[in-house]
Design a protein around this motif. Structure first.
Motif, short mmCIF file in Angstrom:
data_model
loop_
_atom_site.label_atom_id
_atom_site.label_comp_id
_atom_site.label_asym_id
_atom_site.label_seq_id
_atom_site.Cartn_x
_atom_site.Cartn_y
_atom_site.Cartn_z
N ALA A 206 -9.26 -13.24 -3.43
CA ALA A 206 -9.33 -11.78 -3.56
C ALA A 206 -7.98 -11.18 -3.98
CB ALA A 206 -9.79 -11.16 -2.25
N GLN A 207 -6.90 -11.79 -3.50
CA GLN A 207 -5.57 -11.24 -3.80
C GLN A 207 -5.12 -11.49 -5.24
OE1 GLN A 207 -2.56 -11.63 -0.43
NE2 GLN A 207 -4.22 -12.93 0.33
N VAL A 208 -5.89 -12.28 -5.98
CA VAL A 208 -5.58 -12.48 -7.39
C VAL A 208 -5.98 -11.26 -8.21
CG1 VAL A 208 -6.11 -13.88 -9.44
CG2 VAL A 208 -5.80 -14.99 -7.21
N PHE A 209 -6.99 -10.54 -7.75
CA PHE A 209 -7.57 -9.44 -8.52
C PHE A 209 -7.01 -8.09 -8.06
CE2 PHE A 209 -10.58 -12.96 -8.61
CZ PHE A 209 -10.79 -13.09 -9.98
N PRO A 210 -7.06 -7.09 -8.95
CA PRO A 210 -6.46 -5.78 -8.60
C PRO A 210 -7.23 -4.99 -7.56
CG PRO A 210 -7.50 -5.69 -10.76
CD PRO A 210 -7.52 -7.13 -10.34
N VAL A 211 -8.51 -5.31 -7.34
CA VAL A 211 -9.33 -4.51 -6.42
C VAL A 211 -8.72 -4.49 -5.03
CG1 VAL A 211 -11.62 -4.20 -5.43
CG2 VAL A 211 -11.39 -5.12 -7.75
N TYR A 212 -8.32 -5.65 -4.53
CA TYR A 212 -7.73 -5.72 -3.20
C TYR A 212 -6.49 -4.85 -3.11
CZ TYR A 212 -4.75 -7.40 0.56
OH TYR A 212 -3.91 -7.45 1.64
N ILE A 214 -5.54 -2.28 -4.99
CA ILE A 214 -5.84 -0.84 -5.07
C ILE A 214 -6.26 -0.34 -3.69
CG2 ILE A 214 -7.41 0.88 -6.03
CD1 ILE A 214 -7.53 -0.84 -8.59
N GLY A 215 -7.17 -1.07 -3.04
CA GLY A 215 -7.60 -0.67 -1.69
C GLY A 215 -6.46 -0.66 -0.70
N LEU A 216 -5.61 -1.69 -0.74
CA LEU A 216 -4.47 -1.76 0.17
C LEU A 216 -3.53 -0.58 -0.05
CD1 LEU A 216 -2.82 -3.35 2.30
CD2 LEU A 216 -1.72 -4.55 0.40
N GLY A 217 -3.23 -0.28 -1.32
CA GLY A 217 -2.33 0.83 -1.61
C GLY A 217 -2.88 2.17 -1.15
N LEU A 218 -4.19 2.37 -1.32
CA LEU A 218 -4.80 3.63 -0.89
C LEU A 218 -4.82 3.73 0.63
CD1 LEU A 218 -7.76 3.83 -3.43
CD2 LEU A 218 -5.65 5.16 -3.45
N ARG A 219 -5.05 2.60 1.31
CA ARG A 219 -5.01 2.62 2.78
C ARG A 219 -3.61 2.94 3.27
NH1 ARG A 219 -8.42 -1.78 1.91
NH2 ARG A 219 -6.81 -3.35 2.31
N SER A 220 -2.61 2.40 2.61
CA SER A 220 -1.22 2.67 3.03
C SER A 220 -0.85 4.13 2.83
CB SER A 220 -0.26 1.77 2.24
OG SER A 220 -0.13 2.19 0.89
N THR A 241 1.99 -4.88 -4.12
CA THR A 241 0.96 -4.04 -4.73
C THR A 241 1.38 -3.60 -6.13
OG1 THR A 241 0.22 -3.21 -2.57
CG2 THR A 241 -0.34 -1.89 -4.51
N ALA A 242 2.61 -3.11 -6.24
CA ALA A 242 3.11 -2.67 -7.55
C ALA A 242 3.20 -3.84 -8.52
CB ALA A 242 4.48 -2.01 -7.38
N GLY A 243 3.62 -5.01 -8.03
CA GLY A 243 3.78 -6.16 -8.91
C GLY A 243 2.45 -6.68 -9.46
N VAL A 244 1.45 -6.83 -8.59
CA VAL A 244 0.16 -7.36 -9.05
C VAL A 244 -0.55 -6.36 -9.96
CG1 VAL A 244 -2.11 -8.17 -8.34
CG2 VAL A 244 -0.10 -8.85 -7.03
N LEU A 245 -0.59 -5.09 -9.56
CA LEU A 245 -1.24 -4.09 -10.41
C LEU A 245 -0.51 -3.94 -11.73
CD1 LEU A 245 -2.21 -1.28 -7.86
CD2 LEU A 245 -3.67 -3.05 -8.85
N GLY A 246 0.83 -4.02 -11.69
CA GLY A 246 1.61 -3.94 -12.92
C GLY A 246 1.32 -5.11 -13.85
N ALA A 247 1.18 -6.30 -13.28
CA ALA A 247 0.87 -7.49 -14.09
C ALA A 247 -0.50 -7.36 -14.75
CB ALA A 247 0.93 -8.74 -13.22
N TRP A 248 -1.50 -6.88 -14.00
CA TRP A 248 -2.82 -6.68 -14.57
C TRP A 248 -2.80 -5.59 -15.65
CZ3 TRP A 248 -7.61 -8.88 -14.40
CH2 TRP A 248 -7.77 -9.95 -13.51
#
Length: 283
Positions: A206-212, A214-220, A241-248
């Motif tokens: 799950a942590q490979v994909f941006p969905v997780y 996005i949810g984590l960032g919104l919860r924070s 969060t910034a790194g994975v979403l930025g990579a995608w």
């Protein structure tokens, strides 16, 4: 006015026309209202309960997941279906025939999808400020985090939707095939329940994909630190969060224009007419 500015302004004008068309479409407005109303009512039934060991209202704790689903659904699924539909009905062919047409088309669709995401988020958050305990306090301090997560989440998901739309030659395939992995990934990404309740290997996938993320960032952004007990490593992991979403986002912005140009080269009047005839036969 230089060429880049001219293309950008044309793209923004295309997005404006698409938004006006959506506002005039009863079906689209009805679908949006039902989506927002359905989740708002559903969350309202959760009011009064609290997440064990945190004191956080259950409805408030679930709202970031609904917002994350909105970003993913509009950014990926709706964008993919829109591109596949306009490939079939000839809209893409007309864009291809104009000078800088594909660049204008892509800018217009990205801005249009981003506007839909923001509108959906606002329609969910504004009533929530009055209905769900603790949301106003969380938003008062977490709104900068909310904004950058939404922005980066849209930049990561909308190009992914464009890639998905470029891979299928009609919207029914997007709906029948493309949505399955999207919803599958969403369900195991901790959007609606703590990901720590799942087996370790599923958490890793799950942590490979941006969905997780996005949810984590919104919860924070919206929830207090007492909710960290349900997160991996008991941390909001902002840098990750910034790194994975930025990579995608980078991968999508590189891949999506290439795939769309490749898709556009295969679009012809004969292909559009063939698709139209098939659609009429199905009707």
């Amino acid at each position: 006015m230089n060429r880049t500015t001219h293309v950008l302004l044309r793209g923004l004008a295309e997005a404006r026309l698409a938004l006006l068309a959506s506002l005039r479409s009863f079906q689209e407005m009805f679908a949006t209202v039902m989506f927002v109303a359905g989740f708002t009512v559903g969350l309202s039934f959760m009011r009064g309960g609290t997440v064990d060991g945190t004191g956080v209202d259950s409805a408030t704790a679930s709202l970031p997941g609904v917002l994350g689903l909105s970003v993913v659904f509009v950014g990926v699924v709706a964008t993919a279906m829109m591109l596949a539909t306009e490939r079939e009905d000839g809209t893409l062919l007309r864009a291809k025939a104009l000078p800088d047409g594909m660049a204008v088309y892509l800018i217009g669709k990205v801005v249009y999808a981003a506007a839909l995401v923001l509108a959906t988020v606002l329609l969910l958050v504004v009533p929530g400020l009055f209905l769900f305990d603790g949301l106003a306090a969380g938003l008062a301090t977490g709104w900068p985090q909310l904004l950058w997560v939404l922005l980066l989440g849209m930049v990561a998901s909308i190009p992914a939707g464009a890639v998905l739309g470029a891979l299928f030659d009609n919207p029914r395939l997007v709906n029948a095939v493309g949505m399955v992995p999207v919803f599958g990934i969403t369900m195991v990404s901790g959007v609606f329940f703590p990901i720590t309740a799942l087996p370790g290997w599923i958490q890793t996938v799950a942590q490979v994909f941006p969905v997780y993320w996005i949810g984590l960032g919104l919860r924070s952004a919206l929830l207090p630190d007492s909710m960290l007990s349900a997160e991996i490593g008991e941390s909001w992991r902002h840098l990750e969060t910034a790194g994975v979403l930025g990579a995608w986002a980078v991968a999508g912005m590189v891949l999506a224009p290439w795939l769309l140009r490749r898709m556009a080269r295969r679009v012809s009047g004969a292909n559009v007419e063939k698709a139209r005839q098939k659609a009429m036969q199905r009707v």
